[in-house]
Design a protein around this motif. Structure first.
Motif, PDB file in Angstrom:
ATOM      1  N   ALA A 124       0.837  -1.205   0.000  1.00  0.00           N
ATOM      2  CA  ALA A 124       0.000   0.000   0.000  1.00  0.00           C
ATOM      3  C   ALA A 124       0.869   1.251   0.000  1.00  0.00           C
ATOM      4  O   ALA A 124       0.546   2.249  -0.668  1.00  0.00           O
ATOM      5  CB  ALA A 124      -0.933  -0.020   1.209  1.00  0.00           C
ATOM      6  N   ALA A 125       1.987   1.208   0.733  1.00  0.00           N
ATOM      7  CA  ALA A 125       2.905   2.342   0.734  1.00  0.00           C
ATOM      8  C   ALA A 125       3.461   2.573  -0.671  1.00  0.00           C
ATOM      9  O   ALA A 125       3.648   3.723  -1.108  1.00  0.00           O
ATOM     10  CB  ALA A 125       4.039   2.101   1.728  1.00  0.00           C
ATOM     11  N   CYS A 126       3.717   1.486  -1.398  1.00  0.00           N
ATOM     12  CA  CYS A 126       4.192   1.634  -2.785  1.00  0.00           C
ATOM     13  C   CYS A 126       3.114   2.298  -3.645  1.00  0.00           C
ATOM     14  O   CYS A 126       3.430   3.165  -4.469  1.00  0.00           O
ATOM     15  CB  CYS A 126       4.563   0.280  -3.382  1.00  0.00           C
ATOM     16  SG  CYS A 126       6.058  -0.409  -2.672  1.00  0.00           S
ATOM     17  N   ILE A 127       1.864   1.896  -3.480  1.00  0.00           N
ATOM     18  CA  ILE A 127       0.795   2.501  -4.272  1.00  0.00           C
ATOM     19  C   ILE A 127       0.728   4.007  -4.012  1.00  0.00           C
ATOM     20  O   ILE A 127       0.724   4.817  -4.943  1.00  0.00           O
ATOM     21  CB  ILE A 127      -0.574   1.843  -3.953  1.00  0.00           C
ATOM     22  CG1 ILE A 127      -0.607   0.397  -4.452  1.00  0.00           C
ATOM     23  CG2 ILE A 127      -1.710   2.644  -4.595  1.00  0.00           C
ATOM     24  CD1 ILE A 127      -1.895  -0.347  -4.118  1.00  0.00           C
ATOM     25  N   VAL A 162       9.847   0.827  -9.275  1.00  0.00           N
ATOM     26  CA  VAL A 162      11.071   0.179  -8.802  1.00  0.00           C
ATOM     27  C   VAL A 162      11.591   0.868  -7.536  1.00  0.00           C
ATOM     28  O   VAL A 162      11.900   0.224  -6.525  1.00  0.00           O
ATOM     29  CB  VAL A 162      12.148   0.209  -9.913  1.00  0.00           C
ATOM     30  CG1 VAL A 162      13.503  -0.249  -9.373  1.00  0.00           C
ATOM     31  CG2 VAL A 162      11.714  -0.650 -11.089  1.00  0.00           C
ATOM     32  N   GLY A 163      11.665   2.193  -7.572  1.00  0.00           N
ATOM     33  CA  GLY A 163      12.197   2.930  -6.425  1.00  0.00           C
ATOM     34  C   GLY A 163      11.337   2.798  -5.185  1.00  0.00           C
ATOM     35  O   GLY A 163      11.854   2.681  -4.065  1.00  0.00           O
ATOM     36  N   SER A 164      10.015   2.783  -5.386  1.00  0.00           N
ATOM     37  CA  SER A 164       9.157   2.699  -4.200  1.00  0.00           C
ATOM     38  C   SER A 164       9.258   1.317  -3.572  1.00  0.00           C
ATOM     39  O   SER A 164       9.182   1.172  -2.347  1.00  0.00           O
ATOM     40  CB  SER A 164       7.709   3.048  -4.547  1.00  0.00           C
ATOM     41  OG  SER A 164       7.092   1.993  -5.224  1.00  0.00           O
ATOM     42  N   ILE A 165       9.458   0.293  -4.402  1.00  0.00           N
ATOM     43  CA  ILE A 165       9.649  -1.048  -3.836  1.00  0.00           C
ATOM     44  C   ILE A 165      10.944  -1.102  -3.027  1.00  0.00           C
ATOM     45  O   ILE A 165      10.980  -1.635  -1.909  1.00  0.00           O
ATOM     46  CB  ILE A 165       9.632  -2.124  -4.951  1.00  0.00           C
ATOM     47  CG1 ILE A 165       8.218  -2.220  -5.545  1.00  0.00           C
ATOM     48  CG2 ILE A 165      10.084  -3.460  -4.409  1.00  0.00           C
ATOM     49  CD1 ILE A 165       8.110  -3.137  -6.747  1.00  0.00           C
ATOM     50  N   ILE A 166      12.016  -0.507  -3.577  1.00  0.00           N
ATOM     51  CA  ILE A 166      13.290  -0.500  -2.842  1.00  0.00           C
ATOM     52  C   ILE A 166      13.113   0.106  -1.453  1.00  0.00           C
ATOM     53  O   ILE A 166      13.523  -0.459  -0.443  1.00  0.00           O
ATOM     54  CB  ILE A 166      14.363   0.284  -3.627  1.00  0.00           C
ATOM     55  CG1 ILE A 166      14.768  -0.480  -4.888  1.00  0.00           C
ATOM     56  CG2 ILE A 166      15.586   0.577  -2.745  1.00  0.00           C
ATOM     57  CD1 ILE A 166      15.746   0.274  -5.764  1.00  0.00           C
TER      58      ILE A 166
END
Lengths: 209, 209, 209
Positions: A124-127, A162-166
């Motif tokens: 959810a934080a990635c979204i 990609v960056g938000s997943i990292i």
């Protein structure tokens, strides 16, 4: 080892720079559609502040633009500068693309961290992080009646994903990795992926017909 | 001296009148695009209630349209009237412009006061106030696939900005000025600026090319 | 007599099926506009999750898509399937229409109940219920720059209005009627009205010119 930089000040300056760039991008689109002064300022401001506002409404935070006057001020000033000096600005378009990549990187990472801070799960934080990064541009394009560029053009949103997943996954080991190392890694990844994608004209796959 | 008019009742009637006018404006746009009954009602209702809903979501208030049934009812009835009688209405377009100016004035001032009531700073109350006034029209234009008129046509939004600043700044001296004097000054300012702008075809500045 | 089916599980499976169908509808629209992989996934996901997110923001609930990972996962997977297999899917368009009617029925009824659960009045629960059912499709059409189909084409929204009224009004006598009887009646009504409307090409009335 963590440095003793004033992290808050660094983040603030970086964020305001991102807001200026995004506002300039929105204002440029509005100038291109021959909107008037007010239209240029509104679309500039929405492009700069809209992604964050969407995020804050979804996670039920107070919209930052309504609690810190520096955010809308920078957005309005940047829009006015574009309104007045846009012919000169079109000559620095390559510079603008680099700054826009920096804004995307910054907003995505800060948005993802804010999602985690508010207790949302990694996905959810990635979204909400990606939405912070690309939401303003989507609003800009909807207002000037274009299909959002991010949805059809190139490797823009993928870099943010990609960056938000990292940053969201890495946050579990934040104490070992260090807050700044993690943030800078994620920001640098988005920034570099985006610039490489521009340079080599990467495109996301298109459907077969 | 404050009068002892029932202020709540006056505000309510004025607001419902504003909602009827804005709903008629949305419904007219929808009729112009040959939408069906449901499309006319939805765009009418969104135009009338959307600005307030945006405001309430941003300041984290319960949307008024969901807590007082008179608001959506008036919006739906006004839309149905336009659906049925639109040829007659097009003959009173000048009247509609005057009513629309009144609606803009009222919604902007009420929205700004609500922002202050919820504890936001002066500048933030102005943002949500202006959004209350112009947000519904923007939603209307986005749904019928037009670039929002307020962003390109004329001195519409500027009038709202001026009035919201008057009420938000003046609120500090509300006890000296008096609540109604302040509100009526701001409402009258927006209304008059808007009508003068229509009469003399004022336009906001356009970018140079 | 109430059965002892695990109601939660039934609702969840039904909802996930609805999400898959709506995501497929959004993704198909995006493929039709030749958007890239990311555009197809974003529009698919917004179409599936956007109506519920609008509802949750208006009633101040946590957006479901941010609190249960199965919702966005199903939306993304369904979008990817459309991206890869869309030529085959266009051959099953009649099936898709039936599934879409089922999704509309389900989302509207669940959304209306959620509005009641959050303490809103009957009329307000109907507004948020209908918005849950049709909101995703409206967002989809706004993003691909079409006037929302639901506003101009046919008897889509009317079916949702009828069903949401049944469930919101019926809820007062829920203990006599039984929860499942009530829900199934409302769901079946929307579904049947929608299918009959497609079959006999019902249209909502158009304005006279």
């Amino acid at each position: 080892m963590e440095t003793d930089i004033d992290g808050g000040a660094v983040t603030l300056v970086a964020e305001l720079a991102g807001i200026a760039v995004f506002a300039a991008s929105g204002a440029s689109a509005a100038v291109g559609k021959r909107l008037d002064l007010f239209g240029v300022v509104v679309i500039g401001a929405l492009c700069a502040l809209g992604g964050g506002a969407l995020r804050d409404v979804l996670i039920d935070a107070k919209p930052l633009a309504l609690t810190d006057w520096r955010y809308p001020l920078v957005a309005v000033v940047a829009s006015l500068v574009v309104f007045r000096f846009h012919p000169a600005l079109s000559r620095i378009r390559p510079t603008m693309l680099v700054l826009d990549a920096a804004g995307l990187a910054l907003f995505t990472v800060i948005g993802t961290l804010k999602g985690l801070d508010y207790g949302f799960a990694v996905y959810a934080a990635c979204i909400v992080g990606v939405l912070s990064g690309i939401g303003g541009g989507i609003l800009r394009d909807m207002l000037v009646q274009e299909i959002p560029a991010v949805l059809k053009e190139d490797f823009y949103a993928m870099a943010a994903v990609v960056g938000s997943i990292i940053v969201a996954v890495g946050a579990r080991w934040e104490s070992q990795i260090g807050h700044w190392t993690l943030m800078l890694t994620a920001i640098a990844t988005i920034f570099v992926v985006r610039l490489v994608a521009i340079r080599y004209r990467w495109e996301a796959p298109k459907p077969n017909f």
